[in-house]
Write an enzyme that holds these catalytic residues in place. Sequence first.
Site, PDB file in Angstrom:
ATOM      1  N   ARG A  44       5.446 -13.338   9.562  1.00  0.00           N
ATOM      2  CA  ARG A  44       5.891 -11.767   9.174  1.00  0.00           C
ATOM      3  C   ARG A  44       7.523 -11.900   9.521  1.00  0.00           C
ATOM      4  NH1 ARG A  44       2.778  -7.151   9.347  1.00  0.00           N
ATOM      5  NH2 ARG A  44       3.987  -5.830   9.331  1.00  0.00           N
ATOM      6  N   LYS A  93       4.981   0.345   9.317  1.00  0.00           N
ATOM      7  CA  LYS A  93       4.707   1.332   9.002  1.00  0.00           C
ATOM      8  C   LYS A  93       4.006   3.052   9.652  1.00  0.00           C
ATOM      9  CE  LYS A  93       3.014   0.524   5.086  1.00  0.00           C
ATOM     10  NZ  LYS A  93       2.470   0.170   3.699  1.00  0.00           N
ATOM     11  N   GLU A  99       0.790  -1.439   0.485  1.00  0.00           N
ATOM     12  CA  GLU A  99       0.096  -0.576   0.040  1.00  0.00           C
ATOM     13  C   GLU A  99       0.656   1.175   0.528  1.00  0.00           C
ATOM     14  OE1 GLU A  99      -3.079   0.019   3.517  1.00  0.00           O
ATOM     15  OE2 GLU A  99      -3.811   2.180   2.260  1.00  0.00           O
TER      16      GLU A  99
END
Length: 557
Positions: A261, A271, A35
């Site tokens: 992850r 982020k 994104e």
Amino acid sequence: MSSEHAPVSHFIRNIVEADLASGKHKSIVTRFPPEPNGYLHVGHAKSICLNFGLAQDYAGRCNLRFDDTNPEKESEEYANSIQEDVRWLGFQWAGEVRWASDYFEALYGYAVELIEKGLAYVCELTPEETREYRGSLNAPGRNSPYRERGVAENRDLFARMRAGEFPDGSRVLRAKIDMASPNINLRDPVIYRIRRAHHIRTGDAWCIYPMYDYTHCISDALEGITHSLCTLEFEDHRPLYDWVLDNISIGCHPQQIEFSRLELQYAVTSKRKLLQLVNEKRVSGWDDPRMPTIQGMRRRGYTPEGIREFARRIGISKSDNVVDMSVLEGCIREDLETRAPRVMAVIQPVKVVLSNFEPGVTSSREAGFHPNHPEFGSREVPISREIWIEADDFAENPPPGWQRLVPGGEVRLRYSYVIRCDEVVKDGDGNIVELRCSLDPNTLGKNPEGRKVKGVIHWLSAEHALPAEIRLYDRLFTVPEPDADKDVDFHQYLNPASLTVVNGWVEAAVRDAAPETRYQFERLGYFCADRREHQPGEKLVFNRAVTLKDSWAKEQG
Ligand code: ATP
Ligand code: MG
């Protein structure tokens, strides 16, 4: 040469190999779907290496697709930096960059198809009511009163949502699945919302935006993705991914596969939190060399090869993946060991006066830039009457085992003579001002006669050395998992000593180094000419990428 190491097998590789062997797929298509709402970090590097790496290893393709469904948080700046990062890491996507927004019209069409099949409806519950109706982990949800609207009415309302007839947040389109499902993601999830926000690609063309879960699976299918790899938090979303594709007429059904992850110790990899550090000016920007962003690691001097090796080494699995920083640093160090030319720098200088230096008689030596790479070339290491040595290479009261300089003791200057400290000159406060030393003229390139000199130190001719700003980095956080406890603010673990700037000296050989040139400063570590502030021949600025194990203390110079 640092060679690329052989791939490490893992469960996703096994699936890919089985699918190719069985003929389920002739070739594979993966994608990296960020994104554009921030800069990429080391966790994304893992995902990039996985997706692009598989495509490379199995002669497939990997797309770069921006998941741009949240217009308020997304920007061109982020999208550009992401492309730069992927390329810098050494990968190239297949064809053009793709955008989920390229599919907005198609996504709308599939939503109409769901409506026509009685599988989607326009709901007017308020957000609070929606939450209440959804139930909880222990309690089933209740059907929305709008759930049984007729197809024609839904079609009409959805068209009017698109046309901008209703205010933001007043209506949503929901998939009609199962309000009693134990999986909350299947309790009639929202697939479209009304949001009057300017979009970086589509501008103001749309006032309704599709939700991530709905968009992602269809985008994958439209691109013919074979294996849609994502992190474990999407495991519970997989039934929705499959439900959408099973209920629309689209001839492709990618397989979603989840892996864990990457979490890196002494860092945060979210982020949102990284953005906070930037906005609050806790760091100088997204590319601050202390940041675990790809831009930060790059500016610090990490290499793409080292980061790719790190991704290979940590592997892919479904179990927790909290990795010690030393694994990453080790990969970088190993890569730079073979790649970086070696020169000398002094970061905490103490002046040494060589009392018996004789111009024209005392000679300088030629030294290669790398012991294993003669092709890196060589340069002269000039000597003069005054030289700099490292303050901590001298001790008046040395600890046991000390092999460096002491009053009356000898040490070898790397690539040069053996010197002896004859006198320590101090100021009124007892601080060392300079050391008076003499050199043994018979020790250039050979051992002294009748005695052993074990220590070798780095040094620079004061007359020839160039001043440089040198930035020493330490961990950004003081604890391994700064954001592990949700009730504790991670800011309190910021390391106040994570950056030290010193004014040191470097060899003239680095005068014209281009930004991003990496060196080993002997005995000090690996350093990189700063991407932003270093100006060749003008202002020299070096960032310490990683420290070095002092591997040649016992060698002869
Ligand atoms: P963040 O939580 O940092 O915002 P994200 O998952 O929201 O990360 P995306 O831009 O959606 O960020 O991520 C793009 C891809 O990178 C996704 O496929 C995602 O699963 C993967 N990814 C993100 N963070 C990690 C991580 N820490 N380890 C491995 N893969 C990751
Ligand atoms: Mg995400």
